[in-house]
Design an enzyme around this catalytic site. Structure first.
Site, PDB file in Angstrom:
ATOM      1  N   VAL A   1      53.422  39.907  42.765  1.00 48.33           N
ATOM      2  CA  VAL A   1      52.135  39.219  42.872  1.00 48.33           C
ATOM      3  C   VAL A   1      51.549  38.865  41.508  1.00 48.33           C
ATOM      4  CG1 VAL A   1      51.555  40.224  45.107  1.00 48.33           C
ATOM      5  CG2 VAL A   1      50.830  41.398  43.015  1.00 48.33           C
ATOM      6  N   LYS A   2      52.353  38.984  40.451  1.00 42.62           N
ATOM      7  CA  LYS A   2      51.851  38.647  39.122  1.00 42.62           C
ATOM      8  C   LYS A   2      51.743  37.135  38.958  1.00 42.62           C
ATOM      9  CE  LYS A   2      51.396  42.802  37.354  1.00 42.62           C
ATOM     10  NZ  LYS A   2      51.725  43.647  38.494  1.00 42.62           N
TER      11      LYS A   2
END
Length: 375
Positions: free
Chosen positions: A186-187
């Site tokens: 989810v970066k």
């Protein structure tokens, strides 16, 4: 459909083209795309050395381990860190039988330089600075302190993909010994899971390549890329299986093309949030120095009624989060309880707002309206 707090946006067709190339070539492990990603990351950031890994966590471990090996640090020596971070930051210190000492946070939720200097003892060997939420905080002052006291500096840049100051990547600043990035699911630059470690010196960079590949002095790709396969190698270190793979790198190469564009959109959303919350006296906004170049992986508020707010927003289909719990509340780091009182207080009131590429302006306006209604 509920609004998620973090949700990656993949450029699916381009990612699949890169993955297909790996599958058709028959090279899905280290090499090929991982080497290409390393080169592209060096061009993008200005780092001299880069090695593609399977996570930020293993990069932090290698950073501590190699610095310990090269500088003769002993078990029980200390590294000053922050309690407001994902637990990986401080586990990396513990992996090497060293002791994290917790410095308090400033208004940016990054390390407070004044408290860092207070925590230095004869056993202190290094500082790990976390660019929390993508913010650069007072990294420049931390660098000065490290130089003054002859301490090594590790930059945990898990949130900082794309963060710059006057066009320059903070990880390349003089005084930063090693920088570790995250390309976790989810970066800002999302893959399935991977990361990058970037050293300032060549010796440590070369040690990383061996230690991340079971201590082997010449990896499979290096032994295969001239058309013949040289099977023989030596094992110079007791190493690990920490390398990244070509499939994740193929995804990363695609995502990198859009990183600046998507970080710009993040800043637009943050500006909307800041404007929407600035007149609510019960809400404290976390500021960011050099906000026009911040990656803004996270957008957090300090509120008086976090649990109530989380529940009410969830009932309205708005899923928020908490980043992060004070690490000294975890059993393994309970010895640090009381070392960072501001961090403890703040961590009990932090709430993370949705921030990702799937948000529309209308979504953001709805979130602002509901938060102001409930706080």
């Amino acid at each position: 459909m509920a609004i998620q707090v973090l949700k990656p946006k993949f450029h699916v067709e381009e990612c699949l083209e890169g993955v297909r190339e790996c599958l058709e070539k028959g090279w899905t492990g280290m090499g090929f795309k991982t080497v290409e990603m390393e080169e592209e990351w060096k061009k993008y950031t200005g780092h001299k050395y880069a090695y593609y890994l399977n996570s930020n966590t293993v990069g932090l471990h290698l950073a501590v381990k190699i610095l310990k090996m090269n500088n003769g640090w002993a078990d029980g020596d200390e590294i000053i860190s922050t309690p407001i971070t994902f637990v990986s930051t401080n586990l990396a210190i513990a992996y090497e039988n060293m002791k994290p000492v917790f410095a308090d946070v400033d208004d940016y939720l990054c390390m407070d330089p004044v408290d860092v200097e207070k925590k230095i003892t004869p056993k202190t060997k290094a500082v790990i600075f976390v660019g929390y939420g993508g913010r650069v905080g007072q990294l420049d002052k931390i660098i000065e302190i490290c130089k003054k006291h002859n301490l090594k500096l590790i930059l945990d840049a898990a949130h900082m993909s794309g963060t710059k100051v006057n066009g320059v990547c903070p990880g390349t600043w003089d005084g930063v010994d090693v920088t570790v990035y995250s390309f976790q699911a989810v970066k800002n630059l999302a893959t399935g899971d991977s990361g990058m470690i970037c050293w300032a010196d060549e010796k440590s960079a070369e040690m990383t390549r061996m230690l991340a590949w079971c201590g082997i002095n010449k990896d499979t790709y290096a032994r295969s890329n001239k058309g013949t396969y040289a099977w023989k190698y030596d094992v110079d270190y007791i190493g690990y299986k920490y390398n990244g793979n070509a499939i994740m790198a193929a995804i990363a190469l695609t995502q990198l093309k859009y990183l600046d564009e998507e970080n710009a959109r993040r800043r637009q959303i943050v500006n909307m949030y800041n404007e929407g919350f600035k007149n609510n006296p019960k809400i404290k906004i976390i500021p960011a120095p050099h906000a026009d170049e911040c990656s803004y992986h996270l957008y957090e508020l300090i509120v008086p009624n976090r649990e109530e707010l989380l529940n009410k927003l969830s009932d309205d289909g708005i899923n928020c989060g908490v980043h992060y719990r004070d690490n000294t509340e975890y059993s393994v780091f309970a010895f640090g309880d009381g070392q960072a009182p501001k961090a403890r207080e703040v961590s009990q009131h932090l709430i993370t707002m949705p921030l990702h590429m799937w948000l529309t302006d209308d979504d953001v306006k709805t979130i602002i309206e509901k938060v102001n209604q409930y706080v």
